[in-house]
Motif scaffolding. Structure first.
Motif, PDB file in Angstrom:
ATOM      1  N   LYS A  90     -45.927  60.210 -48.473  1.00 30.64           N
ATOM      2  CA  LYS A  90     -45.713  59.667 -47.126  1.00 30.64           C
ATOM      3  C   LYS A  90     -46.865  60.031 -46.200  1.00 30.64           C
ATOM      4  CE  LYS A  90     -42.273  59.519 -43.414  1.00 30.64           C
ATOM      5  NZ  LYS A  90     -40.936  60.002 -42.975  1.00 30.64           N
ATOM      6  N   ASN A  91     -47.321  61.279 -46.264  1.00 32.86           N
ATOM      7  CA  ASN A  91     -48.405  61.726 -45.386  1.00 32.86           C
ATOM      8  C   ASN A  91     -49.712  60.995 -45.668  1.00 32.86           C
ATOM      9  OD1 ASN A  91     -46.689  63.529 -44.127  1.00 32.86           O
ATOM     10  ND2 ASN A  91     -47.308  65.272 -45.379  1.00 32.86           N
ATOM     11  N   PHE A  92     -49.950  60.656 -46.939  1.00 34.77           N
ATOM     12  CA  PHE A  92     -51.165  59.934 -47.306  1.00 34.77           C
ATOM     13  C   PHE A  92     -51.010  58.419 -47.142  1.00 34.77           C
ATOM     14  CE2 PHE A  92     -52.249  63.923 -49.434  1.00 34.77           C
ATOM     15  CZ  PHE A  92     -53.602  64.019 -49.163  1.00 34.77           C
ATOM     16  N   ASP A  93     -49.840  57.998 -46.662  1.00 36.26           N
ATOM     17  CA  ASP A  93     -49.579  56.583 -46.402  1.00 36.26           C
ATOM     18  C   ASP A  93     -49.825  55.726 -47.629  1.00 36.26           C
ATOM     19  OD1 ASP A  93     -48.783  54.430 -44.823  1.00 36.26           O
ATOM     20  OD2 ASP A  93     -50.835  53.936 -44.274  1.00 36.26           O
ATOM     21  N   ALA A  94     -49.340  56.197 -48.779  1.00 35.60           N
ATOM     22  CA  ALA A  94     -49.406  55.394 -50.004  1.00 35.60           C
ATOM     23  C   ALA A  94     -48.197  54.466 -50.033  1.00 35.60           C
ATOM     24  CB  ALA A  94     -49.432  56.289 -51.230  1.00 35.60           C
ATOM     25  N   CYS A 111     -33.568  59.204 -54.442  1.00 31.76           N
ATOM     26  CA  CYS A 111     -32.740  59.878 -53.436  1.00 31.76           C
ATOM     27  C   CYS A 111     -33.619  60.469 -52.339  1.00 31.76           C
ATOM     28  CB  CYS A 111     -31.896  60.968 -54.094  1.00 31.76           C
ATOM     29  SG  CYS A 111     -30.994  62.007 -52.911  1.00 31.76           S
ATOM     30  N   GLU A 112     -34.672  61.163 -52.747  1.00 29.89           N
ATOM     31  CA  GLU A 112     -35.567  61.761 -51.757  1.00 29.89           C
ATOM     32  C   GLU A 112     -36.346  60.676 -50.999  1.00 29.89           C
ATOM     33  OE1 GLU A 112     -36.935  64.679 -49.445  1.00 29.89           O
ATOM     34  OE2 GLU A 112     -35.478  64.947 -51.081  1.00 29.89           O
ATOM     35  N   ALA A 113     -36.713  59.606 -51.685  1.00 28.17           N
ATOM     36  CA  ALA A 113     -37.396  58.497 -51.017  1.00 28.17           C
ATOM     37  C   ALA A 113     -36.509  57.892 -49.935  1.00 28.17           C
ATOM     38  CB  ALA A 113     -37.799  57.431 -52.039  1.00 28.17           C
ATOM     39  N   PHE A 114     -35.211  57.823 -50.198  1.00 27.00           N
ATOM     40  CA  PHE A 114     -34.276  57.305 -49.198  1.00 27.00           C
ATOM     41  C   PHE A 114     -34.247  58.225 -47.983  1.00 27.00           C
ATOM     42  CE2 PHE A 114     -30.112  57.272 -47.191  1.00 27.00           C
ATOM     43  CZ  PHE A 114     -29.962  55.924 -46.902  1.00 27.00           C
ATOM     44  N   LYS A 115     -34.195  59.511 -48.211  1.00 28.04           N
ATOM     45  CA  LYS A 115     -34.101  60.454 -47.106  1.00 28.04           C
ATOM     46  C   LYS A 115     -35.362  60.453 -46.246  1.00 28.04           C
ATOM     47  CE  LYS A 115     -32.969  64.120 -49.534  1.00 28.04           C
ATOM     48  NZ  LYS A 115     -32.567  65.527 -49.795  1.00 28.04           N
ATOM     49  N   GLY A 117     -37.477  57.783 -46.059  1.00 28.82           N
ATOM     50  CA  GLY A 117     -37.810  56.438 -45.600  1.00 28.82           C
ATOM     51  C   GLY A 117     -38.852  55.703 -46.416  1.00 28.82           C
ATOM     52  N   LEU A 118     -39.101  56.127 -47.647  1.00 24.04           N
ATOM     53  CA  LEU A 118     -40.094  55.453 -48.492  1.00 24.04           C
ATOM     54  C   LEU A 118     -39.416  54.366 -49.319  1.00 24.04           C
ATOM     55  CD1 LEU A 118     -41.830  57.973 -47.710  1.00 24.04           C
ATOM     56  CD2 LEU A 118     -42.899  57.751 -49.945  1.00 24.04           C
ATOM     57  N   TYR A 119     -38.870  53.399 -48.644  1.00 27.29           N
ATOM     58  CA  TYR A 119     -38.235  52.270 -49.320  1.00 27.29           C
ATOM     59  C   TYR A 119     -38.268  51.084 -48.368  1.00 27.29           C
ATOM     60  CZ  TYR A 119     -34.158  53.283 -46.405  1.00 27.29           C
ATOM     61  OH  TYR A 119     -33.328  53.492 -45.340  1.00 27.29           O
ATOM     62  N   GLY A 120     -37.905  49.939 -48.902  1.00 36.63           N
ATOM     63  CA  GLY A 120     -37.901  48.738 -48.083  1.00 36.63           C
ATOM     64  C   GLY A 120     -39.090  47.843 -48.365  1.00 36.63           C
ATOM     65  N   GLN A 121     -39.335  46.934 -47.458  1.00 38.32           N
ATOM     66  CA  GLN A 121     -40.295  45.863 -47.676  1.00 38.32           C
ATOM     67  C   GLN A 121     -41.732  46.367 -47.808  1.00 38.32           C
ATOM     68  OE1 GLN A 121     -40.234  42.936 -44.587  1.00 38.32           O
ATOM     69  NE2 GLN A 121     -41.452  41.448 -45.711  1.00 38.32           N
ATOM     70  N   ARG A 122     -42.051  47.478 -47.175  1.00 39.85           N
ATOM     71  CA  ARG A 122     -43.443  47.916 -47.178  1.00 39.85           C
ATOM     72  C   ARG A 122     -43.812  48.763 -48.385  1.00 39.85           C
ATOM     73  NH1 ARG A 122     -43.563  51.881 -42.016  1.00 39.85           N
ATOM     74  NH2 ARG A 122     -42.363  50.160 -41.153  1.00 39.85           N
ATOM     75  N   TYR A 123     -42.833  49.183 -49.190  1.00 36.40           N
ATOM     76  CA  TYR A 123     -43.112  50.043 -50.344  1.00 36.40           C
ATOM     77  C   TYR A 123     -42.804  49.318 -51.643  1.00 36.40           C
ATOM     78  CZ  TYR A 123     -43.437  53.841 -46.985  1.00 36.40           C
ATOM     79  OH  TYR A 123     -43.811  54.642 -45.936  1.00 36.40           O
ATOM     80  N   ALA A 151     -33.779  52.189 -54.434  1.00 33.23           N
ATOM     81  CA  ALA A 151     -34.292  51.598 -55.675  1.00 33.23           C
ATOM     82  C   ALA A 151     -34.249  50.079 -55.666  1.00 33.23           C
ATOM     83  CB  ALA A 151     -33.501  52.124 -56.865  1.00 33.23           C
ATOM     84  N   HIS A 152     -33.731  49.501 -54.598  1.00 30.73           N
ATOM     85  CA  HIS A 152     -33.555  48.052 -54.537  1.00 30.73           C
ATOM     86  C   HIS A 152     -34.896  47.332 -54.672  1.00 30.73           C
ATOM     87  CE1 HIS A 152     -31.541  44.309 -53.361  1.00 30.73           C
ATOM     88  NE2 HIS A 152     -32.615  44.049 -52.644  1.00 30.73           N
ATOM     89  N   GLY A 153     -35.004  46.468 -55.664  1.00 33.67           N
ATOM     90  CA  GLY A 153     -36.196  45.656 -55.849  1.00 33.67           C
ATOM     91  C   GLY A 153     -37.337  46.343 -56.566  1.00 33.67           C
ATOM     92  N   HIS A 154     -37.089  47.508 -57.191  1.00 32.54           N
ATOM     93  CA  HIS A 154     -38.188  48.179 -57.902  1.00 32.54           C
ATOM     94  C   HIS A 154     -38.545  47.395 -59.171  1.00 32.54           C
ATOM     95  CE1 HIS A 154     -34.936  49.822 -60.458  1.00 32.54           C
ATOM     96  NE2 HIS A 154     -35.885  49.982 -61.361  1.00 32.54           N
ATOM     97  N   PHE A 155     -39.745  47.610 -59.662  1.00 29.97           N
ATOM     98  CA  PHE A 155     -40.241  46.898 -60.835  1.00 29.97           C
ATOM     99  C   PHE A 155     -40.322  47.853 -62.026  1.00 29.97           C
ATOM    100  CE2 PHE A 155     -41.858  44.712 -57.145  1.00 29.97           C
ATOM    101  CZ  PHE A 155     -41.661  43.376 -57.443  1.00 29.97           C
ATOM    102  N   GLU A 156     -40.190  47.268 -63.211  1.00 30.54           N
ATOM    103  CA  GLU A 156     -40.319  48.042 -64.433  1.00 30.54           C
ATOM    104  C   GLU A 156     -41.249  47.302 -65.390  1.00 30.54           C
ATOM    105  OE1 GLU A 156     -37.735  49.887 -68.167  1.00 30.54           O
ATOM    106  OE2 GLU A 156     -36.720  48.767 -66.580  1.00 30.54           O
ATOM    107  N   LEU A 157     -42.154  48.054 -66.010  1.00 29.36           N
ATOM    108  CA  LEU A 157     -43.068  47.514 -67.013  1.00 29.36           C
ATOM    109  C   LEU A 157     -42.665  48.092 -68.357  1.00 29.36           C
ATOM    110  CD1 LEU A 157     -46.445  48.153 -65.117  1.00 29.36           C
ATOM    111  CD2 LEU A 157     -44.838  46.270 -64.818  1.00 29.36           C
ATOM    112  N   ARG A 158     -42.453  47.227 -69.328  1.00 31.85           N
ATOM    113  CA  ARG A 158     -42.051  47.737 -70.634  1.00 31.85           C
ATOM    114  C   ARG A 158     -42.374  46.729 -71.720  1.00 31.85           C
ATOM    115  NH1 ARG A 158     -35.871  48.795 -70.367  1.00 31.85           N
ATOM    116  NH2 ARG A 158     -36.316  49.551 -72.456  1.00 31.85           N
ATOM    117  N   LEU A 159     -42.582  47.264 -72.918  1.00 33.87           N
ATOM    118  CA  LEU A 159     -42.781  46.415 -74.087  1.00 33.87           C
ATOM    119  C   LEU A 159     -41.439  45.863 -74.516  1.00 33.87           C
ATOM    120  CD1 LEU A 159     -44.794  45.476 -76.314  1.00 33.87           C
ATOM    121  CD2 LEU A 159     -44.066  47.476 -77.623  1.00 33.87           C
TER     122      LEU A 159
END
Length: 614
Positions: A90-94, A111-115, A117-123, A151-159
């Motif tokens: 969050k501090n490095f604005d990634a 869970c920690e991302a929710f607390k 604020g690292l979720y939503g349209q910008r992440y 976790a809403h809308g997260h992506f997964e890469l897999r074979l």
């Protein structure tokens, strides 16, 4: 050996390991492909200490070779450092986070991302390493709903290694993938003992090994050699390795072949999936053999409002445009002033032989109108033209030369009246002609022009962006939006502005003196002392108002533009009306008067002054 073992990706430890169910290095190429596709240059990574360690390290190397920036790389060595990891991101604005995590750890990360604020349209969260998708559950600090939100809308890469291929093409056995699985289930499994999840890939593994051995035998036979009773030897090892490199067939899980140059991963199709609380959808697939990315869905259905998240918060500077009502109002005022100036000029030319007009020096009146016209042009340039270095200079010259021309012309006429009626030796000798006044005006304007030229040579005006602090905002995507207004600035504008103000202030003060000295000359057609006195009064008041407001409205350049433009218009139009409307009324009342009438009046005044003196 388990898939997520740390040592499994180390080629120095396992030089003969071929992986049919892992594609870590190929996933790295897919990660780079996604970053290039969406224009991302800055990302953060989170890896679990036993999940594809070499995979993430290789990804960092690929980023460096592609001129991409790793903002922060975090290792989840234990669960207690997860809050610090999210805080660092969050501090490095990634905004783009790649994670190589197990499903269990991913829940606590979200869970920690929710607390924080690292979720939503910008992440954007892009995960790998999950065995069979992300199984969300309630943690000690978050409810299931909160984890789902993060976790809403997260992506997964897999074979796509666990699914039976849906291709209608026959496999190596001559049957399609579905037919082959049905045949195996009929022969070896029943209702109480289902085929295991890894059954299809296990079958392809056996086929790959068998074909590799067959290839090695063929290669040795071509050399006139044979496997040494299948014993371990350098010859046998080299033959088997070469045979495995040549494996290529269609299996139950799809095409099977291996990367011959890097870590001997299976070359296949990688899936990009997007996960929601109650659904999962395929977004794209990556063909490793062709290094091509194919999309199942258009971008506007992947990203809300077709907004692709940026890799960091951007600083956006947006020009603050002049409001249309203000723009049209100022242009209309300048237009009215220009039309009135043209009307006065036409009047001055048509009635130039009329006593009232001729005695007021129509040539000098025309110079006054030219100065007024330049001031109106200044309003138009300030309002309508885009600020450039050229328009800044034109605006500066138009205003100061227009002002000097207007008041210099007025004062030159008053100076002539002053010389005539205060110099007894001149009597009725009208030796001060318009040419003399034009020389005076020319000298004053030339002095002004020299100062302006020196100003532009030593410290030219440049267009700078004045940020409007009160109009700073943050968008929904986290971008910082700063409104600015283009203004003309010069390094030494303070000194040159005050130099010009002092010069013109001296001119106005001298004009006020002349107006006072000629206040007893009651020839309206000849003496404009009262008019000049009122004009000077208007200029002083409006200049004081403009100077005060320029200090108060420094952070509101648009409002200041409107106020200064109105002051310019009001002062200029008032001066024109004071000078020309009385003359128009006089012409309207006495349309055939001649200059001789004024000469008689002058002679009368001289006689009265002479008698008083005696």
């Amino acid at each position: 050996m388990p898939e997520n073992s740390v040592d499994q990706t180390d080629m120095s430890l396992f030089p003969t390991l071929y992986k049919l169910n892992q594609a870590s290095d190929l996933i790295n190429h897919l990660r780079i492909k996604l970053m290039k596709h969406f224009g991302w240059k800055r990302v953060a990574t989170i890896k679990q200490d036993n999940i594809h360690v070499k995979d993430i390290d290789n990804f960092h190397f690929l980023m460096r070779t592609n001129n991409m920036t790793l903002v922060t790389a975090s290792d989840v060595v234990d669960m207690t450092i997860i809050p610090n990891i999210i805080t660092t991101i969050k501090n490095f604005d990634a905004r783009i986070i790649f994670g190589s995590l197990s499903s269990y750890v991913a829940n606590y990360i979200f869970c920690e991302a929710f607390k924080q604020g690292l979720y939503g349209q910008r992440y954007v969260w892009i995960l790998t390493g999950l065995e069979s998708g992300l199984d969300l559950f309630r943690t000690n600090d978050c409810t299931l709903e909160e984890v789902e939100i993060a976790a809403h809308g997260h992506f997964e890469l897999r074979l796509n290694r666990l699914l039976v291929s849906s291709s209608p093409e026959p496999t190596i056995t001559g049957r399609t993938s579905k037919e082959e699985v049905a045949n195996l289930e009929t022969k070896f499994f029943n209702s109480t003992f289902d085929m295991p999840l890894y059954g299809p890939v296990m079958l392809d593994t056996v086929w790959a090994l068998a074909l590799g051995l067959n290839n090695s035998i063929k290669n040795l036979n071509k050399q006139g050699k044979s496997l040494d009773n299948y014993s371990y030897s350098y010859q046998n090892l080299a033959a088997i390795m070469k045979g495995m490199k040549e494996v290529a067939f269609r299996g139950v899980t799809g095409p099977v072949s291996f990367d011959k140059f890097h870590n001997r991963n299976r070359i296949g199709t990688l899936n990009v999936t997007q996960h929601f609380a109650s659904s999962t959808r395929d977004i794209a697939f990556y063909d490793c053999r062709k290094d091509s990315l194919h999309w199942f869905l258009p971008l506007n259905s992947i990203w809300k409002d077709n907004f692709i998240p940026s890799d960091s918060g951007r600083i956006i500077n947006k020009e603050r445009l002049i409001p249309k009502p203000l723009y049209f109002t100022l242009c209309a005022l300048a237009g009215v002033g220009i039309l009135f100036t043209i009307a006065c000029f036409v009047f001055n030319v048509v009635w130039r032989k009329h006593r009232t007009v001729k005695m007021s020096s129509p040539n000098i009146n025309s110079i006054i109108l030219i100065g007024c016209l330049l001031i109106y042009v200044t309003i138009v340039i300030k309002t309508a033209a885009s600020a450039t270095k050229a328009t800044c200079a034109v605006q500066l010259f138009c205003f100061w030369i227009g002002f000097t021309t207007t008041f210099g012309s007025m004062l030159s006429k008053t100076w002539r009246v002053y010389r005539i009626f205060t110099n007894e030796k001149m009597k009725l000798n009208m030796s001060i002609r318009d040419t003399h006044l034009l020389v005076i005006i020319g000298i004053v304007v030339a002095m002004e022009t020299i100062v302006l030229i020196v100003w532009q040579c030593l410290s030219p005006h440049l267009v700078t962006r004045q940020l409007l602090d009160r109009e700073h905002m943050t968008t929904d995507s986290g971008d910082e939006l700063f409104m600015f207004y283009p203004v003309c600035q010069s390094e030494h504008s303070y000194h040159f502005n005050w130099t010009l103000r002092i010069m013109n202030g001296t001119l106005i003060a001298f004009g006020a003196f002349l107006a006072w000295e000629t206040r007893h000359v009651h020839i309206d057609a000849l003496n404009d002392s009262k008019t000049i006195g009122i004009c000077v009064y208007n200029v002083v008041i409006l200049s004081a108002v403009e100077l005060l407001l320029s200090l108060v409205l420094q952070d509101k350049p648009v409002v200041l533009l409107g106020v200064t433009s109105v002051c310019l218009f009001a002062g200029t139009l008032a001066s024109e009306m004071l000078i020309f409307l009385p003359k128009m009324l006089a012409v309207y009342k006495i349309s055939t008067a001649t200059p001789q009438t004024a000469v008689i009046t002058i002679e009368t005044i001289h006689n009265e002054r002479s008698n008083t003196a005696h």
